[in-house]
Scaffold this active site. Structure first.
Site, PDB file in Angstrom:
ATOM      1  N   HIS A  86      75.605   5.967  60.884  1.00 50.86           N
ATOM      2  CA  HIS A  86      76.518   4.823  60.944  1.00 50.86           C
ATOM      3  C   HIS A  86      75.756   3.578  60.534  1.00 50.86           C
ATOM      4  O   HIS A  86      74.581   3.429  60.831  1.00 50.86           O
ATOM      5  CB  HIS A  86      77.059   4.628  62.371  1.00 50.86           C
ATOM      6  CG  HIS A  86      78.286   3.784  62.402  1.00 50.86           C
ATOM      7  ND1 HIS A  86      78.221   2.416  62.440  1.00 50.86           N
ATOM      8  CD2 HIS A  86      79.593   4.108  62.354  1.00 50.86           C
ATOM      9  CE1 HIS A  86      79.460   1.933  62.436  1.00 50.86           C
ATOM     10  NE2 HIS A  86      80.304   2.932  62.376  1.00 50.86           N
ATOM     11  N   ASP A 143      83.854  10.202  63.616  1.00 50.92           N
ATOM     12  CA  ASP A 143      84.555  11.237  62.841  1.00 50.92           C
ATOM     13  C   ASP A 143      84.093  12.649  63.148  1.00 50.92           C
ATOM     14  O   ASP A 143      84.693  13.609  62.646  1.00 50.92           O
ATOM     15  CB  ASP A 143      84.370  10.946  61.341  1.00 50.92           C
ATOM     16  CG  ASP A 143      85.079   9.672  60.936  1.00 50.92           C
ATOM     17  OD1 ASP A 143      84.431   8.757  60.405  1.00 50.92           O
ATOM     18  OD2 ASP A 143      86.287   9.571  61.219  1.00 50.92           O
TER      19      ASP A 143
HETATM   20  C1  SDX Z   1      83.193   5.314  59.627  1.00 49.00           C
HETATM   21  O1  SDX Z   1      81.425   0.786  59.387  1.00 49.00           O
HETATM   22  C2  SDX Z   1      82.231   1.251  60.304  1.00 49.00           C
HETATM   23  O2  SDX Z   1      82.437   0.667  61.343  1.00 49.00           O
HETATM   24  C3  SDX Z   1      82.947   2.524  59.894  1.00 49.00           C
HETATM   25  C4  SDX Z   1      83.679   3.259  61.008  1.00 49.00           C
HETATM   26  C5  SDX Z   1      84.908   2.512  61.464  1.00 49.00           C
HETATM   27  O3  SDX Z   1      85.336   2.717  62.612  1.00 49.00           O
HETATM   28  O4  SDX Z   1      85.512   1.775  60.624  1.00 49.00           O
HETATM   29  O5  SDX Z   1      82.810   3.486  62.097  1.00 49.00           O
HETATM   30  C6  SDX Z   1      84.182   4.623  60.500  1.00 49.00           C
HETATM   31  O6  SDX Z   1      83.239   5.140  58.443  1.00 49.00           O
HETATM   32  C7  SDX Z   1      82.132   6.164  60.270  1.00 49.00           C
HETATM   33  C8  SDX Z   1      81.147   6.782  59.232  1.00 49.00           C
HETATM   34  C9  SDX Z   1      81.801   8.025  58.623  1.00 49.00           C
HETATM   35  N1  SDX Z   1      81.017   8.504  57.490  1.00 49.00           N
HETATM   36  C10 SDX Z   1      80.303   9.656  57.555  1.00 49.00           C
HETATM   37  O7  SDX Z   1      80.207  10.350  58.563  1.00 49.00           O
HETATM   38  C11 SDX Z   1      79.640  10.055  56.231  1.00 49.00           C
HETATM   39  C12 SDX Z   1      78.204  10.522  56.498  1.00 49.00           C
HETATM   40  N2  SDX Z   1      77.416   9.332  56.884  1.00 49.00           N
HETATM   41  C13 SDX Z   1      76.636   8.683  55.838  1.00 49.00           C
HETATM   42  O8  SDX Z   1      77.156   8.757  54.554  1.00 49.00           O
HETATM   43  C14 SDX Z   1      76.055   7.342  56.283  1.00 49.00           C
HETATM   44  O9  SDX Z   1      75.437   7.553  57.486  1.00 49.00           O
HETATM   45  C15 SDX Z   1      76.967   6.140  56.383  1.00 49.00           C
HETATM   46  C16 SDX Z   1      77.754   5.914  55.139  1.00 49.00           C
HETATM   47  C17 SDX Z   1      77.905   6.284  57.533  1.00 49.00           C
HETATM   48  C18 SDX Z   1      76.082   4.915  56.650  1.00 49.00           C
HETATM   49  O10 SDX Z   1      75.316   4.749  55.517  1.00 49.00           O
HETATM   50  P1  SDX Z   1      74.224   3.541  55.406  1.00 49.00           P
HETATM   51  O11 SDX Z   1      74.291   2.637  56.572  1.00 49.00           O
HETATM   52  O12 SDX Z   1      74.354   2.959  54.052  1.00 49.00           O
HETATM   53  O13 SDX Z   1      72.857   4.307  55.573  1.00 49.00           O
HETATM   54  P2  SDX Z   1      72.072   4.993  54.391  1.00 49.00           P
HETATM   55  O14 SDX Z   1      73.020   5.771  53.528  1.00 49.00           O
HETATM   56  O15 SDX Z   1      71.216   3.964  53.748  1.00 49.00           O
HETATM   57  O16 SDX Z   1      71.178   6.066  55.195  1.00 49.00           O
HETATM   58  C19 SDX Z   1      69.907   5.701  55.724  1.00 49.00           C
HETATM   59  C20 SDX Z   1      69.078   6.990  55.626  1.00 49.00           C
HETATM   60  C21 SDX Z   1      69.001   7.553  54.194  1.00 49.00           C
HETATM   61  O17 SDX Z   1      67.788   8.290  54.093  1.00 49.00           O
HETATM   62  P3  SDX Z   1      66.474   7.522  53.467  1.00 49.00           P
HETATM   63  O18 SDX Z   1      66.886   7.006  52.089  1.00 49.00           O
HETATM   64  O19 SDX Z   1      66.137   6.421  54.443  1.00 49.00           O
HETATM   65  O20 SDX Z   1      65.414   8.611  53.395  1.00 49.00           O
HETATM   66  O21 SDX Z   1      69.698   8.026  56.407  1.00 49.00           O
HETATM   67  C22 SDX Z   1      70.098   9.081  55.544  1.00 49.00           C
HETATM   68  C23 SDX Z   1      70.140   8.532  54.135  1.00 49.00           C
HETATM   69  O22 SDX Z   1      69.932   9.557  53.190  1.00 49.00           O
HETATM   70  N3  SDX Z   1      71.437   9.485  55.992  1.00 49.00           N
HETATM   71  C24 SDX Z   1      71.868  10.745  56.086  1.00 49.00           C
HETATM   72  C25 SDX Z   1      73.168  10.663  56.590  1.00 49.00           C
HETATM   73  N4  SDX Z   1      73.509   9.376  56.780  1.00 49.00           N
HETATM   74  C26 SDX Z   1      72.431   8.655  56.403  1.00 49.00           C
HETATM   75  N5  SDX Z   1      71.258  11.922  55.793  1.00 49.00           N
HETATM   76  C27 SDX Z   1      72.000  13.036  56.020  1.00 49.00           C
HETATM   77  N6  SDX Z   1      73.276  13.048  56.512  1.00 49.00           N
HETATM   78  C28 SDX Z   1      73.889  11.872  56.808  1.00 49.00           C
HETATM   79  N7  SDX Z   1      75.135  11.867  57.297  1.00 49.00           N
END
Ligand code: SDX
Length: 430
Positions: free
Chosen positions: A307, A364
């Site tokens: 998140h 989710d």
């Molecule tokens: C919602 O913003 C809100 O408030 C949204 C929400 C709401 O109520 O409106 O809460 C609802 O959208 C919840 C999130 C639902 N999405 C998912 O579950 C999709 C999977 N999650 C990721 O795609 C990710 O965690 C996000 C999109 C939720 C957040 O992405 P960020 O903040 O841009 O973080 P990032 O992508 O920069 O990740 C940081 C690190 C990365 O690795 P490094 O480059 O540091 O090595 O964490 C890793 C990412 O690769 N990472 C994951 C991951 N999420 C982040 N690795 C594996 N699986 C994941 N799910």
């Protein structure tokens, strides 16, 4: 605490005011930065940027706190009707008895959609995404109910539009489902409350009456409350941005529906169940999918984890996980995906890759298990998220409209393309 920050650029020092929120959040106010320094800031994804000042929802990502208008999400989820929480988010205070009764009357008054809108459903292809149908139908509400433009509306344009949208989106969702399975539409029933009406419109049939189980209605009520607002997430920021251009409420909310559809945002609840089904079908090969999620060359990510704000357990996920057990027990449903979800959470919680990146289950991760148990089709999970989020979107849109300082949202950029060059007529081009 200092009430300003110093910025030194090319030997000149600038003073930038510091703003502090009521919960202690601090922000450097850069609203005059370009005018004073000639510099903009760069912050793709707005990871470090506040877009507005808001009184609606407070999150503390480190402590896993979520409050609507100062009330803890746990208290609201345990003690309120969704409509009660929607009233709180929209009006700033919990409704008293009379106010809640009036709001319920509004929900009944505005539950039907114009009969001409029903013909729209006949012209979507059979496999149309419910989210594309929802955004189309919400956008077209302005054609049938332009009251936001009626200055002399005795009821007050926004009040009516809010009640209409909150009530009709539930009918639109249920009607689109009935149309998709070729069943006769079930119209809203004035004797049922908001959630019961939705369940009845979704699952009642002339030949097999639907019995609304209290546990199901209670679980859905809780899920809608937990999704009702979440400060400046992607879809809410979209709603604000469209509204800042003068877009009407329905156009702004329709844009929010489209933003929510993305699998990184609200679309994740559908992606979670598809991921769990993949693991289940792949002989529960957890290691394979955890390896893929860590592989930078693999686009696969664990849906339902991580998140932008929460760097600990999403407080909503905790509540939904508990509700999962309760609903499945009450419905005597054995869902193997719940076991898969629990094992995946367990493995992730012990894996340094995820621990070091503060990746925990988010809202989710478990919600789809409950929707499945209730009988809601997977491709409607994100529609359920939108149903819950409507009060938040409207409240945030209205707060933006009320903000005297609000300007049209228009970010800047750092340009790295060609600098000005001489035009080349066709006959001189290579
Ligand atoms: C919602 O913003 C809100 O408030 C949204 C929400 C709401 O109520 O409106 O809460 C609802 O959208 C919840 C999130 C639902 N999405 C998912 O579950 C999709 C999977 N999650 C990721 O795609 C990710 O965690 C996000 C999109 C939720 C957040 O992405 P960020 O903040 O841009 O973080 P990032 O992508 O920069 O990740 C940081 C690190 C990365 O690795 P490094 O480059 O540091 O090595 O964490 C890793 C990412 O690769 N990472 C994951 C991951 N999420 C982040 N690795 C594996 N699986 C994941 N799910």
């Amino acid at each position: 605490m200092a009430d300003f920050a110093k910025l030194s650029i090319e030997g000149q020092t600038y003073t930038l005011p510091i703003i502090e929120g009521t919960a202690g959040q601090k922000a450097i106010d850069i609203r005059n930065l370009l005018k004073e320094t000639g510099y903009i800031t760069l912050d793709s994804g707005y990871m470090n940027t506040g877009s507005c000042i808001s009184n609606i929802t407070y999150l503390d990502g480190a402590k896993g706190i979520l409050d609507y208008r100062g009330y803890a999400i746990e208290d609201l989820a345990d003690n309120c009707f969704f409509i009660e929480v929607a009233y709180l988010i929209l009006n700033g205070e919990l409704p008293n008895f009379d106010q809640l009764e009036q709001f319920k009357r509004d929900m009944r008054r505005f539950a039907l959609i114009h009969e001409d809108m029903i013909h729209f459903f006949d012209h979507f292809p059979p496999n149309a995404s419910p989210m594309s149908i929802l955004s189309t139908m919400v956008g077209t509400l302005h054609n049938f109910y332009p009251e936001m433009d009626e200055e002399d509306d005795p009821y007050g344009g926004l009040t009516v539009a809010t009640a209409r949208l909150l009530s009709k989106i539930r009918t639109i969702a249920a009607f689109s489902y009935k149309k998709s399975i070729g069943h006769p539409l079930v119209y809203p029933n004035a004797k049922l409350n908001y959630v019961q009406n939705f369940l009845n419109m979704m699952f009642d049939r002339p030949n097999i009456p639907y019995i609304i189980k209290p546990e199901v209605a209670s679980a859905l009520n809780k899920l809608l409350i937990l999704h009702a607002d979440h400060e400046q997430n992607c879809s809410t920021s979209t709603v604000r941005l469209v509204g800042s251009a003068g877009g009407n409420l329905y156009a702004s909310i329709s844009a929010g529906v489209n933003a929510l559809w993305g699998p990184l945002h609200g679309g994740a609840n559908q992606a979670v169940v598809e991921m769990l089904e993949l693991i289940y079908a792949d002989d529960r090969d957890f290691d394979k999918y955890i390896r893929k999620a860590k592989d930078k060359n693999d686009p696969f990510r664990l849906s339902g984890f991580g998140h932008r704000v929460y760097k600990t357990f999403d407080p909503r996920a905790k509540i939904i996980k508990e509700a999962c057990d309760h609903v499945l027990r009450a419905l005597e449903v054995e869902d193997p995906l719940l076991d898969i979800a629990r094992e995946l959470e367990e493995r992730v919680s012990n894996d340094d890759y995820f621990i070091s990146r503060n990746l925990y289950p988010n809202v989710d991760f478990y919600s789809g298990i409950i929707y499945r148990a209730i009988g809601i089709p997977t491709n409607m999970f994100t529609v359920m998220f939108a149903l819950g989020r409507i009060p938040g979107w409207i409240a945030q849109w209205n707060e933006m409209k009320q903000d005297q300082d609000q300007k049209i949202g228009r970010p800047r950029q750092v340009y790295t393309g060609y600098t000005r060059r001489k035009f080349i007529p066709m006959h001189q081009r290579a």
